[in-house]
Design a protein around this motif. Structure first.
Motif, PDB file in Angstrom:
ATOM      1  N   SER A  21      31.787   0.474  39.654  1.00  0.00           N
ATOM      2  CA  SER A  21      30.734   1.198  40.364  1.00  0.00           C
ATOM      3  C   SER A  21      30.680   2.670  39.972  1.00  0.00           C
ATOM      4  N   GLY A  22      31.821   3.318  39.898  1.00  0.00           N
ATOM      5  CA  GLY A  22      31.830   4.740  39.573  1.00  0.00           C
ATOM      6  C   GLY A  22      31.502   5.026  38.120  1.00  0.00           C
ATOM      7  N   LEU A  23      32.284   4.482  37.209  1.00  0.00           N
ATOM      8  CA  LEU A  23      32.057   4.726  35.783  1.00  0.00           C
ATOM      9  C   LEU A  23      30.809   4.013  35.289  1.00  0.00           C
ATOM     10  N   GLY A  24      30.560   2.823  35.816  1.00  0.00           N
ATOM     11  CA  GLY A  24      29.388   2.061  35.390  1.00  0.00           C
ATOM     12  C   GLY A  24      28.099   2.803  35.655  1.00  0.00           C
ATOM     13  N   ARG A  25      27.994   3.384  36.839  1.00  0.00           N
ATOM     14  CA  ARG A  25      26.770   4.115  37.180  1.00  0.00           C
ATOM     15  C   ARG A  25      26.743   5.479  36.495  1.00  0.00           C
ATOM     16  N   ALA A  26      27.843   6.229  36.604  1.00  0.00           N
ATOM     17  CA  ALA A  26      27.866   7.607  36.109  1.00  0.00           C
ATOM     18  C   ALA A  26      27.748   7.711  34.584  1.00  0.00           C
ATOM     19  N   PHE A  27      28.430   6.838  33.864  1.00  0.00           N
ATOM     20  CA  PHE A  27      28.475   6.971  32.411  1.00  0.00           C
ATOM     21  C   PHE A  27      27.576   6.003  31.651  1.00  0.00           C
ATOM     22  N   SER A 158      39.279  -4.368  33.020  1.00  0.00           N
ATOM     23  CA  SER A 158      38.701  -5.453  32.208  1.00  0.00           C
ATOM     24  C   SER A 158      37.563  -6.136  32.962  1.00  0.00           C
ATOM     25  N   PHE A 159      37.646  -6.180  34.281  1.00  0.00           N
ATOM     26  CA  PHE A 159      36.567  -6.737  35.100  1.00  0.00           C
ATOM     27  C   PHE A 159      35.297  -5.896  34.935  1.00  0.00           C
ATOM     28  N   ALA A 160      35.435  -4.580  35.017  1.00  0.00           N
ATOM     29  CA  ALA A 160      34.291  -3.685  34.852  1.00  0.00           C
ATOM     30  C   ALA A 160      33.634  -3.894  33.488  1.00  0.00           C
ATOM     31  N   VAL A 161      34.443  -4.008  32.451  1.00  0.00           N
ATOM     32  CA  VAL A 161      33.908  -4.212  31.100  1.00  0.00           C
ATOM     33  C   VAL A 161      33.111  -5.512  31.036  1.00  0.00           C
ATOM     34  N   ASP A 170      26.605  -2.472  25.984  1.00  0.00           N
ATOM     35  CA  ASP A 170      27.219  -2.671  24.670  1.00  0.00           C
ATOM     36  C   ASP A 170      28.737  -2.744  24.831  1.00  0.00           C
ATOM     37  N   ARG A 171      29.350  -3.837  24.354  1.00  0.00           N
ATOM     38  CA  ARG A 171      30.792  -4.053  24.543  1.00  0.00           C
ATOM     39  C   ARG A 171      31.613  -2.892  23.986  1.00  0.00           C
ATOM     40  N   THR A 172      31.271  -2.400  22.815  1.00  0.00           N
ATOM     41  CA  THR A 172      32.031  -1.298  22.224  1.00  0.00           C
ATOM     42  C   THR A 172      31.963  -0.064  23.111  1.00  0.00           C
ATOM     43  N   ALA A 173      30.784   0.240  23.615  1.00  0.00           N
ATOM     44  CA  ALA A 173      30.618   1.422  24.468  1.00  0.00           C
ATOM     45  C   ALA A 173      31.355   1.280  25.788  1.00  0.00           C
ATOM     46  N   VAL A 174      31.179   0.142  26.481  1.00  0.00           N
ATOM     47  CA  VAL A 174      31.803   0.011  27.801  1.00  0.00           C
ATOM     48  C   VAL A 174      33.298  -0.256  27.734  1.00  0.00           C
ATOM     49  N   SER A 175      33.800  -0.697  26.592  1.00  0.00           N
ATOM     50  CA  SER A 175      35.245  -0.917  26.456  1.00  0.00           C
ATOM     51  C   SER A 175      36.042   0.370  26.590  1.00  0.00           C
ATOM     52  N   VAL A 176      35.369   1.500  26.479  1.00  0.00           N
ATOM     53  CA  VAL A 176      36.044   2.779  26.668  1.00  0.00           C
ATOM     54  C   VAL A 176      36.663   2.857  28.070  1.00  0.00           C
ATOM     55  N   GLN A 178      38.275   0.496  29.717  1.00  0.00           N
ATOM     56  CA  GLN A 178      39.606  -0.104  29.616  1.00  0.00           C
ATOM     57  C   GLN A 178      40.537   0.786  28.802  1.00  0.00           C
ATOM     58  N   GLN A 179      40.038   1.349  27.729  1.00  0.00           N
ATOM     59  CA  GLN A 179      40.864   2.210  26.884  1.00  0.00           C
ATOM     60  C   GLN A 179      41.304   3.460  27.635  1.00  0.00           C
ATOM     61  N   LEU A 180      40.413   4.093  28.366  1.00  0.00           N
ATOM     62  CA  LEU A 180      40.756   5.293  29.112  1.00  0.00           C
ATOM     63  C   LEU A 180      41.783   5.016  30.198  1.00  0.00           C
ATOM     64  N   LEU A 181      41.569   3.953  30.952  1.00  0.00           N
ATOM     65  CA  LEU A 181      42.485   3.651  32.046  1.00  0.00           C
ATOM     66  C   LEU A 181      43.847   3.168  31.535  1.00  0.00           C
ATOM     67  N   ALA A 182      43.897   2.575  30.364  1.00  0.00           N
ATOM     68  CA  ALA A 182      45.164   2.118  29.796  1.00  0.00           C
ATOM     69  C   ALA A 182      46.021   3.271  29.297  1.00  0.00           C
ATOM     70  N   LYS A 183      45.413   4.402  28.966  1.00  0.00           N
ATOM     71  CA  LYS A 183      46.173   5.533  28.431  1.00  0.00           C
ATOM     72  C   LYS A 183      47.264   6.002  29.372  1.00  0.00           C
ATOM     73  N   GLU A 184      47.021   5.902  30.656  1.00  0.00           N
ATOM     74  CA  GLU A 184      48.037   6.311  31.639  1.00  0.00           C
ATOM     75  C   GLU A 184      49.313   5.484  31.488  1.00  0.00           C
ATOM     76  N   HIS A 185      49.157   4.230  31.140  1.00  0.00           N
ATOM     77  CA  HIS A 185      50.298   3.318  31.105  1.00  0.00           C
ATOM     78  C   HIS A 185      50.874   3.106  29.693  1.00  0.00           C
ATOM     79  N   PHE A 186      50.007   3.236  28.709  1.00  0.00           N
ATOM     80  CA  PHE A 186      50.443   2.896  27.358  1.00  0.00           C
ATOM     81  C   PHE A 186      50.305   4.057  26.369  1.00  0.00           C
TER      82      PHE A 186
END
Length: 187
Positions: A21-27, A158-161, A170-176, A178-186
């Protein structure tokens, strides 16, 4: 992008839909709307008070998302079941995360598709009519099989994507997301 209707219940797990909801709408400019099975006031698990929600009616197009929450573990909502079945019959993509997968199980939408949820046995325990065990996949990420998307509670990225891609993103665009949120952990 197709409209996305997020169905929430009292005590809904707000973190499960935050990236969507947040990233989907805002970005990504996703047209997101909120509703609840009966309409009216609700509180999130974090205590956020929502003064009013629209009563959920099956849209004729788009993606319907059912957010998890303890109310969904209390048994079937006949009104929600009927509306999900109607939305699916009209061609909508139906998605559920955490307890939201119970609503999909009650509606009979998981019998013929690969799907996941919180743990093996969770759907059997809370949805007596569920008969899709043979197609259950125990994995920590969201799964899309045709017009059905499911995810366990700890998979909001991954649900949001998957939901945004299903809505036309676009899968490439919205996959960001998952990539952004994974940075905290990986890293």
């Amino acid at each position: 992008m197709l409209p996305i209707t997020i169905v929430i219940t009292d005590g809904y797990s707000d973190w499960e839909i935050a990236p969507l909801s947040g990233l989907g709408r805002a970005f990504f400019g996703a047209p997101i709307h909120f509703a609840s099975p009966e309409g009216g006031a609700l509180h999130s698990a974090a205590g956020l008070h929502i003064a009013d929600t629209a009563r959920f009616q099956a849209p004729d197009r788009g993606v319907v998302v059912v957010c998890g929450g303890p109310a969904l573990e209390q048994g079937e909502s006949v009104a929600l079941t009927r509306q999900l079945q109607a939305a699916h019959a009209q061609g909508c993509i139906i998605a559920g995360i955490c307890g939201g997968t119970l609503a999909l199980a009650h509606a009979g939408l998981l019998q013929h598709v690969q799907h996941t949820s919180n743990a093996p046995g969770y759907l059997d325990q809370h949805a007596p009519a569920y008969s899709g065990t043979i197609r259950y996949v125990d994995q920590p990420q969201a799964i899309r099989d045709g017009a059905i998307i499911t995810a366990p509670a700890p998979a909001p990225a991954s649900f949001a994507v998957e939901v945004l891609v299903a809505a036309g993103g676009d899968r490439t665009a919205v996959s960001v997301i998952q990539q952004l949120l994974a940075k905290e952990h990986f890293g």
